[in-house]
Design a protein around this motif. Sequence first.
Motif, PDB file in Angstrom:
ATOM      1  N   LEU A   1       5.133 -45.540  -1.493  1.00 37.02           N
ATOM      2  CA  LEU A   1       5.760 -46.789  -1.272  1.00 37.02           C
ATOM      3  C   LEU A   1       4.681 -47.954  -0.954  1.00 37.02           C
ATOM      4  O   LEU A   1       5.059 -49.243  -0.826  1.00 37.02           O
ATOM      5  N   ALA A   2       3.562 -47.667  -0.672  1.00 36.40           N
ATOM      6  CA  ALA A   2       2.704 -48.357  -0.215  1.00 36.40           C
ATOM      7  C   ALA A   2       2.352 -49.823  -0.744  1.00 36.40           C
ATOM      8  O   ALA A   2       2.201 -50.836  -0.417  1.00 36.40           O
ATOM      9  N   ALA A   3       2.286 -49.726  -2.156  1.00 36.49           N
ATOM     10  CA  ALA A   3       1.820 -51.023  -3.051  1.00 36.49           C
ATOM     11  C   ALA A   3       2.988 -51.425  -3.320  1.00 36.49           C
ATOM     12  O   ALA A   3       3.358 -52.325  -4.176  1.00 36.49           O
ATOM     13  N   ASP A   4       4.372 -51.144  -2.680  1.00 33.35           N
ATOM     14  CA  ASP A   4       5.707 -51.817  -3.160  1.00 33.35           C
ATOM     15  C   ASP A   4       6.054 -51.630  -4.380  1.00 33.35           C
ATOM     16  O   ASP A   4       6.439 -52.759  -5.156  1.00 33.35           O
ATOM     17  N   PRO A   5       5.978 -50.524  -5.020  1.00 29.80           N
ATOM     18  CA  PRO A   5       6.272 -50.421  -6.546  1.00 29.80           C
ATOM     19  C   PRO A   5       7.670 -50.519  -6.685  1.00 29.80           C
ATOM     20  O   PRO A   5       8.451 -50.150  -5.958  1.00 29.80           O
ATOM     21  N   PRO A   6       8.025 -51.243  -7.796  1.00 27.66           N
ATOM     22  CA  PRO A   6       9.608 -51.346  -7.937  1.00 27.66           C
ATOM     23  C   PRO A   6      10.305 -50.173  -8.323  1.00 27.66           C
ATOM     24  O   PRO A   6      11.463 -50.066  -8.475  1.00 27.66           O
ATOM     25  N   VAL A   7       9.455 -49.192  -8.937  1.00 27.07           N
ATOM     26  CA  VAL A   7      10.128 -47.870  -9.637  1.00 27.07           C
ATOM     27  C   VAL A   7       9.505 -46.563  -8.847  1.00 27.07           C
ATOM     28  O   VAL A   7       8.164 -46.700  -8.550  1.00 27.07           O
TER      29      VAL A   7
END
Length: 307
Positions: A144-150
Amino acid sequence: MVKRYDRFEALKGVSLEVTAGQLVALLGPSGCGKTTLLRTVNRLVEPSEGTVYLGGRDVRGLDEVELRRGIGYVIQSIGLFPHMTVLENVMVVPRLLGWNKTRREPRAREMLALVGLEPALYAHRYPRQLSGGQAQRVGLARALAADPPVLLMDEPFAAVDPPTRERLQDEFLRLQAELQKTVLFVTHDLEEAVKLADRIGLMNMGQIEQYDPPSELLGHPKTEFVRGFLGPARTLLRLSRLPLEGLIEPLGPRSPAVQIPQTAMAREAFSSLLAHGGRELGVTDGNGQVIGVVRLETLLQAASEEG
């Protein structure tokens, strides 16, 4: 179509659309193609035919390294780097994306707190100093760290004990309600799929036998394979997706001693009845007032109905 190296078909005519913000569980027996399908999304498996679209773009037209850095990936074996601290593990993808330390370290600490690991206690530990459940939380924080949409999740909770697995599922449901990621979640566990998913794709021999919300899958199996895979557990699992409100009956002259809120699910009422050995529960409103009853016979009938 995706082919294994032995040239047998791994996927055959799969067509699947996932709505943004939904969690879709890919469910089925071992070897049915779940993980292969998951890995086509980030091009760890290249389709020999057909197209995978991500946000309307053909993934084959994207740089595969950049594609993978933009997708969270959580696997059963976790894959933490043993020589890195917890904080350094969570910062891996932001660092690869070129975030400076003043940005990536606060983000990593935020993600650790989000998954229930106090940064002051865990940031400077190493993976060998973590329990299985804690390590899985770190893996999720890293994804989740890089705030991925998927997010792609391949049986992420399968390697931990049942109580820890249930806690991780509950924590993930809380996170998903807050973050609304688009998630493909591979599992062979029917109960896990029913608990977590907005929709379930039940697979068999490289094909999707049924793709529906859990309540529809449990209530209306479309093929004999689906019916057989669900088995007797289907009856009880239907109760876990069935709101209690529609099963409430008028209150009689006496209020049952054991009560349950009207916001509960039918399975909670069923479990409470079994625990107390009763045949009916009082149902309370938001103010704690008894407004009706739910009966064991009603719950059993609702669980067994199709349609």
